[in-house]
Design an enzyme around this catalytic site. Structure first.
Site, mmCIF file in Angstrom:
data_model
loop_
_atom_site.group_PDB
_atom_site.id
_atom_site.type_symbol
_atom_site.label_atom_id
_atom_site.label_comp_id
_atom_site.label_asym_id
_atom_site.label_seq_id
_atom_site.Cartn_x
_atom_site.Cartn_y
_atom_site.Cartn_z
ATOM 1 N N HIS A 178 132.697 83.861 78.816
ATOM 2 C CA HIS A 178 133.082 83.650 77.415
ATOM 3 C C HIS A 178 132.734 82.243 76.910
ATOM 4 O O HIS A 178 133.356 81.756 75.958
ATOM 5 C CB HIS A 178 134.581 83.938 77.215
ATOM 6 C CG HIS A 178 135.496 82.995 77.965
ATOM 7 N ND1 HIS A 178 136.711 83.389 78.485
ATOM 8 C CD2 HIS A 178 135.394 81.675 78.263
ATOM 9 C CE1 HIS A 178 137.293 82.367 79.065
ATOM 10 N NE2 HIS A 178 136.524 81.298 78.944
ATOM 11 N N HIS A 184 143.148 79.518 75.667
ATOM 12 C CA HIS A 184 142.911 78.171 76.211
ATOM 13 C C HIS A 184 143.817 77.168 75.493
ATOM 14 O O HIS A 184 143.331 76.275 74.798
ATOM 15 C CB HIS A 184 141.454 77.774 76.048
ATOM 16 C CG HIS A 184 140.481 78.683 76.761
ATOM 17 N ND1 HIS A 184 140.145 79.934 76.300
ATOM 18 C CD2 HIS A 184 139.772 78.508 77.911
ATOM 19 C CE1 HIS A 184 139.266 80.478 77.134
ATOM 20 N NE2 HIS A 184 139.034 79.642 78.113
ATOM 21 N N HIS A 243 132.698 77.645 87.255
ATOM 22 C CA HIS A 243 132.593 76.432 86.438
ATOM 23 C C HIS A 243 133.798 75.533 86.655
ATOM 24 O O HIS A 243 134.888 76.002 86.943
ATOM 25 C CB HIS A 243 132.368 76.703 84.948
ATOM 26 C CG HIS A 243 133.431 77.459 84.187
ATOM 27 N ND1 HIS A 243 133.937 78.672 84.561
ATOM 28 C CD2 HIS A 243 134.054 77.158 83.014
ATOM 29 C CE1 HIS A 243 134.810 79.100 83.652
ATOM 30 N NE2 HIS A 243 134.917 78.190 82.705
ATOM 31 N N GLU A 270 139.265 81.890 86.226
ATOM 32 C CA GLU A 270 139.216 82.895 85.150
ATOM 33 C C GLU A 270 138.752 84.256 85.667
ATOM 34 O O GLU A 270 139.067 85.296 85.091
ATOM 35 C CB GLU A 270 138.282 82.431 84.016
ATOM 36 C CG GLU A 270 138.856 81.281 83.189
ATOM 37 C CD GLU A 270 137.916 80.820 82.074
ATOM 38 O OE1 GLU A 270 138.391 80.101 81.186
ATOM 39 O OE2 GLU A 270 136.713 81.149 82.091
HETATM 40 C C1 DHB Z 1 133.236 76.081 78.871
HETATM 41 C C2 DHB Z 1 133.563 77.249 79.551
HETATM 42 C C3 DHB Z 1 134.802 77.866 79.365
HETATM 43 O O1 DHB Z 1 135.215 78.982 80.030
HETATM 44 C C4 DHB Z 1 135.699 77.324 78.478
HETATM 45 O O2 DHB Z 1 136.851 77.992 78.265
HETATM 46 C C5 DHB Z 1 135.397 76.151 77.785
HETATM 47 C C6 DHB Z 1 134.163 75.542 77.993
HETATM 48 C C7 DHB Z 1 131.910 75.428 79.039
HETATM 49 O O3 DHB Z 1 131.135 75.848 79.900
HETATM 50 O O4 DHB Z 1 131.608 74.497 78.314
HETATM 51 FE FE FE Z 2 137.350 79.528 79.549
#
Ligand code: DHB
Ligand code: FE
Length: 283
Positions: A12, A59, A193, A240
């Site tokens: 997302h 978030h 991530h 996540e």
């Molecule tokens: C990013 C990824 C995410 O899942 C999020 O909630 C906010 C930022 C990103 O890769 O920048």
């Molecule tokens: Fe996220």
């Protein structure tokens, strides 16, 4: 009766929403990301659901440290795109399905899962970016959406096992709804991530691809993986991914049916700080 015909899984990344909204999808950086969803958008048109049950995470947008539901089901008639600091995304409002959502709340709570019932919630990139990736930029989203928010931001987070079992309960709930509805269940967020700290920028392609393999063929095995393994291997925000297990738990094979058909699989790095992963499984 209502039935779940397919599950969809996707990252997302908020920058994907910004790329769409600002007309940057043709730029070399973004082209390969959006190319991976071309077949998915066609599939959505060919297999239009009556309702999408969309598992996502907020978030710290609608919720905050003041109130942190582990699992929250949206029973409202409508949800506004949230202002995450740059104004709300220019995307359609989300129409809910209060009748089906209320039925699911009743059934799942009676199956001993504690859900928070939410009648007002602005929806952030966790919900709107998956809709944009799968549906493009329509005047209105193709069908009502039931938002189902999972806490993966403030510890403690729910285990993979609990998420998979919750998906099984959601399946029973949907299949006991007395109207002939075609329902898709989506699991969103991930893949690997980490957005902060010394390991910011971490991506783990091996973990991500093994996760995709196990989402297809061994969800019970994946459900046994503890949260600390996600954090260690896939980064702090890689957690996540446990949300995908809710959607996977609702598939027919986990209730004694046949294995799902893999309609589409896509993986790409980079997109912002995140590895993009995507699956479509049909019952
Ligand atoms: C990013 C990824 C995410 O899942 C999020 O909630 C906010 C930022 C990103 O890769 O920048
Ligand atoms: Fe996220």
């Amino acid at each position: 009766m209502a039935r779940i015909t397919a599950s969809v899984y996707t990252s997302h990344v908020p920058a994907i929403g910004a790329a769409l909204d600002l007309g940057k999808t043709g730029e070399p950086y973004w082209q390969p990301v959006f190319k991976g969803y071309e077949a998915s958008k066609q599939w959505m048109k060919d297999n239009k659901p009556d309702v999408i049950f969309l598992v996502f995470n907020d978030h710290a947008t609608a919720f905050s440290l003041e109130m942190i539901p582990t699992f929250a089901i949206g029973t409202a008639a409508e949800y506004q795109p949230a202002d995450e600091g740059w104004g709300p995304r220019p995307v359609p409002r989300v129409q809910g399905h209060p009748e089906l959502a209320s039925h699911i709340a009743q059934s799942v709570i009676q199956q001993d899962f504690d859900l928070t019932i939410v009648n007002r919630m602005d929806v952030d990139h966790g919900l709107t970016v998956p809709l944009s990736l799968m549906c493009g930029q329509p005047e209105a989203w193709p069908c009502p959406v039931i938002p189902f928010a999972v806490n993966v931001v403030q510890y403690p987070v729910p285990s993979g096992r609990r998420c998979l079992n919750l998906g099984k309960a959601i399946r029973k709930a949907i299949e006991s709804y007395d109207e002939d509805l075609n329902v898709h269940i989506w699991g969103t967020g991930g893949m690997s991530h980490q957005l902060q700290g010394p390991r910011a920028g971490l991506i783990n392609k091996a973990f991500d691809n093994a996760f995709l393999d196990r989402m297809i063929a061994d969800p019970e095995g994946q459900a046994a993986v503890p949260h600390i393994d996600y954090v260690r291997e896939a980064g702090s925000e890689g957690i996540e991914l446990v949300m995908w297990l809710i959607a996977r738990g609702a598939m027919a094979d986990l209730a004694g049916g046949p294995a799902p058909r893999v309609k589409h699989r896509f993986y790409h790095v980079p997109a912002s700080n995140t590895a993009v992963g995507h699956l479509i499984l049909e019952n």
